[in-house]
Design an enzyme around this catalytic site. Structure first.
Site, PDB file in Angstrom:
ATOM      1  CB  SER A  29      10.872 -82.162 -86.252  1.00  0.00           C
ATOM      2  OG  SER A  29       9.501 -81.893 -86.106  1.00  0.00           O
ATOM      3  CG  ASP A  64       8.536 -74.278 -84.582  1.00  0.00           C
ATOM      4  OD1 ASP A  64       7.360 -74.650 -84.722  1.00  0.00           O
ATOM      5  OD2 ASP A  64       9.481 -75.093 -84.477  1.00  0.00           O
ATOM      6  CG  HIS A  96       8.926 -77.171 -87.166  1.00  0.00           C
ATOM      7  ND1 HIS A  96       9.240 -77.412 -85.849  1.00  0.00           N
ATOM      8  CD2 HIS A  96       8.775 -78.384 -87.750  1.00  0.00           C
ATOM      9  CE1 HIS A  96       9.270 -78.719 -85.639  1.00  0.00           C
ATOM     10  NE2 HIS A  96       8.991 -79.324 -86.774  1.00  0.00           N
TER      11      HIS A  96
END
Length: 315
Positions: free
Chosen positions: A155, A251, A281
């Protein structure tokens, strides 16, 4: 696009995670930390896990060093945790660093970079780049091989890893063998199209959550033009190391993650892109029990080992 059946069952027994704008920052950090540290680690054995601090541009940076079993010198991977540049620490993604060290048979240096909003852009990148340089300079002390280095992140950490690859290319050192990016977007702000619309309400991450984190991080919109915030906006991508990009099917930022791959390929960079069906995610944090997360970890580790082997052959 159906959600993975195991995730669907897991979410069915839990209250829905509220929008992050509803949390004071300290409460958000506490909630993320509390839920993260309860997750089981992967079933791996390491030779050692050690905490220390290293010098940084604004003071000491906490790092956690994971050393695999076996005889070194080992490859080195500098890892950056996710959390939108606002939450997360050495504990919240400890499970990812463990899996990476064991699976890639590498010393992993996990970096506790400064967080926003107390420390705005580009503080996280400055700390992370300092950690890459420190790792290269101290490779021998870490039982590592400075000629076999990679960067990795999930991320926000994936954005940092991509940026550090660009910084290393610009600086001419260290020479990186690979970049591993689990669902770190190549562009900010996230374009309001495709997956951003389809999964705007999650599960897990909402599109507004992603915007909130960046609102906390940047000083003004001009920051989005910096390649550290938007790696796709670098003036050149030629000469970057082979890059692994993993995306989650369900996501909102999936398309922004995947958009970076073609940019790299057009610049002649070797790219492996994998989209993991039914995943959301942050799913790699569930590597201790979720098959999809275990697959994403195994794929990234196999890619890293392949690139380290290539670097050895070309040395």
């Amino acid at each position: 696009m159906p959600l993975d059946h195991q995730l669907e069952a897991m979410f069915a027994g839990q209250p829905e995670w509220p929008p992050v704008r509803n949390f004071p920052i300290d409460a958000l950090r506490d909630a993320v930390r509390s839920s993260s540290v309860q997750l089981p680690p992967p079933a791996v054995t390491l030779a050692s896990v050690d905490d220390r601090t290293i010098p940084g541009p604004a003071g000491e940076i906490p790092v956690r060093i994971y050393t695999p079993e076996g005889a070194g010198p080992f490859p080195l991977i500098v890892y950056f945790h996710g959390g939108g540049f606002v939450v997360g620490d050495l504990d919240t993604q400890d499970m990812i660093a463990r899996g990476l060290s064991a699976g890639a048979e590498s010393v992993v240096v996990s970096v506790g970079y400064r967080l926003a909003p107390e420390h705005k852009f580009p503080a996280a990148f400055e700390d992370s780049w300092a950690a890459v340089q420190w790792t290269a300079a101290n490779a021998t002390k870490l039982a590592g091989d400075a000629a076999l280095m990679a960067v990795a992140g999930d991320s926000a950490g994936g954005v940092i890893a991509s940026a550090c690859g660009l910084l290393a290319k610009k600086a001419g050192a260290p020479k990186l063998s690979a970049i591993l990016n689990w669902y770190g977007p190549g562009i900010h702000p996230i374009p309001a199209e495709g997956s951003a619309i389809e999964f705007a309400d999650g599960p897990v991450l909402r599109l507004d959550d992603a915007h909130f984190f960046w609102d906390m991080f940047i000083t003004d919109d001009a920051d989005y033009q910096d390649f550290r915030a938007s790696p796709m906006k670098a003036s050149s991508h030629e000469g970057l190391p082979p890059t692994f990009i993993a995306s989650a099917e369900c996501d909102p930022i999936r398309d922004a993650v995947e958009a970076y791959g073609p940019v790299l390929e057009q610049a002649g960079v070797k790219v492996e892109m994998q989209r993991y069906p039914g995943m959301v995610h942050g799913f790699v944090s569930w590597v201790g029990f979720l098959p999809g997360a275990q697959a994403a970890m195994a794929d990234a580790c196999a890619f890293a080992k392949m690139q380290f082997a290539a670097s050895r052959r070309n040395a």
